[in-house]
Design a protein around this motif. Structure first.
Motif, PDB file in Angstrom:
ATOM      1  N   UNK A   1      41.870  37.592  52.856  1.00 45.31           N
ATOM      2  CA  UNK A   1      41.809  38.280  51.563  1.00 45.31           C
ATOM      3  C   UNK A   1      42.325  37.343  50.476  1.00 45.31           C
ATOM      4  N   UNK A   2      43.328  36.503  50.848  1.00 43.46           N
ATOM      5  CA  UNK A   2      43.910  35.638  49.834  1.00 43.46           C
ATOM      6  C   UNK A   2      42.950  34.535  49.416  1.00 43.46           C
ATOM      7  N   UNK A   3      42.170  34.058  50.380  1.00 42.84           N
ATOM      8  CA  UNK A   3      41.251  32.976  50.054  1.00 42.84           C
ATOM      9  C   UNK A   3      40.046  33.487  49.273  1.00 42.84           C
ATOM     10  N   UNK A   4      39.816  34.777  49.331  1.00 44.97           N
ATOM     11  CA  UNK A   4      38.686  35.352  48.621  1.00 44.97           C
ATOM     12  C   UNK A   4      39.033  35.425  47.138  1.00 44.97           C
ATOM     13  N   UNK A   5      38.164  34.861  46.307  1.00 46.12           N
ATOM     14  CA  UNK A   5      38.468  34.832  44.880  1.00 46.12           C
ATOM     15  C   UNK A   5      38.631  36.255  44.354  1.00 46.12           C
ATOM     16  N   UNK A   6      39.616  36.453  43.500  1.00 42.66           N
ATOM     17  CA  UNK A   6      39.904  37.817  43.048  1.00 42.66           C
ATOM     18  C   UNK A   6      39.254  38.154  41.725  1.00 42.66           C
ATOM     19  N   UNK A   7      39.795  39.167  41.039  1.00 45.18           N
ATOM     20  CA  UNK A   7      39.267  39.576  39.735  1.00 45.18           C
ATOM     21  C   UNK A   7      39.646  38.522  38.689  1.00 45.18           C
ATOM     22  N   UNK A   8      38.802  38.406  37.647  1.00 46.39           N
ATOM     23  CA  UNK A   8      39.031  37.309  36.711  1.00 46.39           C
ATOM     24  C   UNK A   8      39.919  37.677  35.528  1.00 46.39           C
ATOM     25  N   UNK A   9      40.042  38.983  35.213  1.00 46.04           N
ATOM     26  CA  UNK A   9      40.793  39.355  34.012  1.00 46.04           C
ATOM     27  C   UNK A   9      41.348  40.764  34.157  1.00 46.04           C
TER      28      UNK A   9
ATOM     29  N   UNK B   1      45.409  42.953  45.877  1.00 53.61           N
ATOM     30  CA  UNK B   1      45.468  41.564  46.325  1.00 53.61           C
ATOM     31  C   UNK B   1      44.518  40.677  45.511  1.00 53.61           C
ATOM     32  N   UNK B   2      43.626  41.287  44.753  1.00 56.37           N
ATOM     33  CA  UNK B   2      42.691  40.511  43.912  1.00 56.37           C
ATOM     34  C   UNK B   2      43.147  40.455  42.434  1.00 56.37           C
ATOM     35  N   UNK B   3      44.281  41.112  42.124  1.00 58.09           N
ATOM     36  CA  UNK B   3      44.720  41.169  40.718  1.00 58.09           C
ATOM     37  C   UNK B   3      45.329  39.829  40.296  1.00 58.09           C
ATOM     38  N   UNK B   4      44.951  39.307  39.113  1.00 58.27           N
ATOM     39  CA  UNK B   4      45.520  38.029  38.667  1.00 58.27           C
ATOM     40  C   UNK B   4      47.044  38.121  38.508  1.00 58.27           C
ATOM     41  N   UNK B   5      47.715  36.977  38.683  1.00 56.50           N
ATOM     42  CA  UNK B   5      49.182  36.954  38.678  1.00 56.50           C
ATOM     43  C   UNK B   5      49.772  37.431  37.352  1.00 56.50           C
ATOM     44  N   UNK B   6      49.039  37.234  36.242  1.00 60.71           N
ATOM     45  CA  UNK B   6      49.631  37.596  34.951  1.00 60.71           C
ATOM     46  C   UNK B   6      49.231  38.998  34.471  1.00 60.71           C
ATOM     47  N   UNK B   7      48.568  39.752  35.319  1.00 61.36           N
ATOM     48  CA  UNK B   7      48.160  41.096  34.883  1.00 61.36           C
ATOM     49  C   UNK B   7      49.373  42.024  34.870  1.00 61.36           C
TER      50      UNK B   7
END
Ligand code: PFF
Length: 453
Positions: A3-11, A241-247
């Protein structure tokens, strides 16, 4: 791929649209209006709002926190936060079983919806003068092959989106569909509210009749608040797990909850005024959308077919983004265990295709399967609506409140100290540790004791 290697949401906008896409579905447009009408309109709405903003949203924040903190799907996320203790994977596994069962029912009902959309487009929905829509619905429900084909088409649509990836598939689709959904539902509300006699429908929906609420209505409101926000089965851990770190998790959760509630209320406003204006019976339960609404559309002086097309399109699209989130959760479980994304998503589709076909044909008619006076479909519905999600939700809040490190939670919610979180102590010590577990345990116990059938 994990799941971590799968690209997550962009914004953040992508996060809100994708998670709102999961939340807004059949639960809002098909289920909410009829249970709201059944349990006293405004009275149910008040209790529902209370539960959805306090308990549902707290759970949403807990699941997002678990997902983003670990960047893993639920089965591995919980043990990772409990110092590697494997036993905690039980919460994730329970969620996976719940998702698997829910998706099978969801696909069947989505298949009905897609079929109604198709019949609206071709005109066959209205082409059978003299045949009541209840007979029409019964005929459709009794045709096994029909039910299975539409269900499979729906499943394939979801699979294609999943195969396009998290950002290019799920996020992109949701960013388009959610605004379209809003426009469609507002158009339907305008049409409904401008019919003569529409006010009676608004009265039915909003006038608080506490005599109809009762214990059962309160429990139904809590159950609906979990189902509608897609919490209590790990889906939001995967999306977390797909949420960007700064959200900002609090902000996104508020937006998602507001979108979810707004669409449910707008669905009621689109449906009930029209039902009353046409002199139909509103208390039809689950048949409201498939039996009463086509008759309502048919009685319009103009635009019957257009509005039927718009409505069933709306419902199909809302169901699609929700079904995708369930499919994605199951796929992420397999990819997190080491499988590649494409075979994982296809495997889920095959397994769901088999189970959902069994559910579809066991519904009525000669192929109906029954045990202890319930059909297979009823059993699945009971388990997935009233038993498994509250159990899983209860375990989730207990885990976050009592097992996960408090500092880890605050660190995640404050984006490592970058955001100020003056509300954190109240959220953690009151909601997560006490109020949510007590409310969920109450639902479970009373539900099992037979308050909810
Ligand atoms: N929230 C969706 C609805 O209201 O229709 C249903 C749902 C989707 C429930 C995804 C659970 C889930 F994980």
């Amino acid at each position: 791929m994990t799941a971590s290697a799968n690209k997550g949401f962009s914004s953040s906008f992508g996060v809100i649209m994708a998670a709102a896409g999961s939340a807004v579905g059949l639960g809002n447009i098909w289920r909410f209006p009829y249970i709201c009408g059944k349990y006293g309109g405004g009275a149910f709405l008040l209790v529902y709002l209370f539960f959805v903003f306090l308990i549902g949203m707290s759970l949403l924040m807990c699941e997002f926190t678990v997902g983003r903190r670990t960047r893993r799907a639920p089965v591995k996320a919980y043990p990772a936060l409990a110092g590697g203790k494997k036993g905690w994977m039980a919460i994730g596994l329970l969620g996976i079983v719940t998702c698997f069962l829910i998706l099978s029912i969801y696909l069947v009902i989505s298949g009905w919806t897609l079929n109604y959309f198709w019949e609206s487009v071709t005109g066959t929905l209205f082409g059978q003068s003299g045949v009541g829509f209840d007979v029409h619905f019964g005929d459709f429900a009794a045709h096994s092959v029909h039910r299975v084909i539409f269900m499979l088409i729906f499943l394939l649509l979801g699979l294609v989106v999943i195969l396009c990836g998290v950002e290019s598939g799920i996020e992109r689709l949701s960013k388009w569909l959610m605004p379209i959904l809003l426009v469609l539902i507002v158009a339907l509300c305008v049409r409904s509210l401008t019919l003569p006699g529409a006010a009676a429908g608004l009265d039915y929906l909003f006038h608080p009749d506490f005599s109809k609420l009762g214990g059962e209505g309160i429990l139904a409101a809590l159950g609906q608040s979990l189902f509608s926000l897609s919490v209590g089965m790990g889906t939001m851990v995967v999306y977390g797990s797909y949420i960007p770190a700064d959200d900002n998790i609090l902000k996104s959760s508020i937006w998602i909850t507001v979108c979810d509630v707004a669409i449910a209320v707008l669905a009621g406003v689109a449906i009930f005024p029209a039902v009353f204006a046409c002199g139909m019976e509103p208390g039809q339960g689950a048949g409201l959308v498939y039996v009463v609404l086509p008759a309502v559309f048919q009685s319009f002086e103009f635009g019957a077919q257009l509005f039927a097309i718009l409505f069933f399109l709306l419902l199909s699209l809302a169901a699609l983004t929700s079904a995708i989130s369930l499919h994605e959760t199951l796929t992420a479980f397999l990819t997190d265990a080491g499988m590649k994304r494409t075979p994982a998503a296809v495997l889920v589709a095959i397994a769901e295709g088999v189970l959902a076909s069994a559910v579809a044909i066991s519904f009525t008619g000669e192929t109906a399967l029954t045990a202890a006076d319930r059909t297979f479909f009823d059993w699945m519905d009971y388990l997935t609506a009233y038993v498994l999600p509250p159990v899983c939700a209860l375990l989730t809040v207990l885990f976050v409140g009592w097992i996960m490190k408090k500092d880890d939670i605050n660190d995640e919610l404050s984006n490592h100290g970058k955001l100020s979180t003056p509300w954190f102590d109240a959220f953690y010590h009151v909601m997560v540790r006490f109020v949510a577990p007590v409310a969920l345990a109450t639902v479970l116990v009373l539900g099992m004791m037979g308050y909810i059938k």
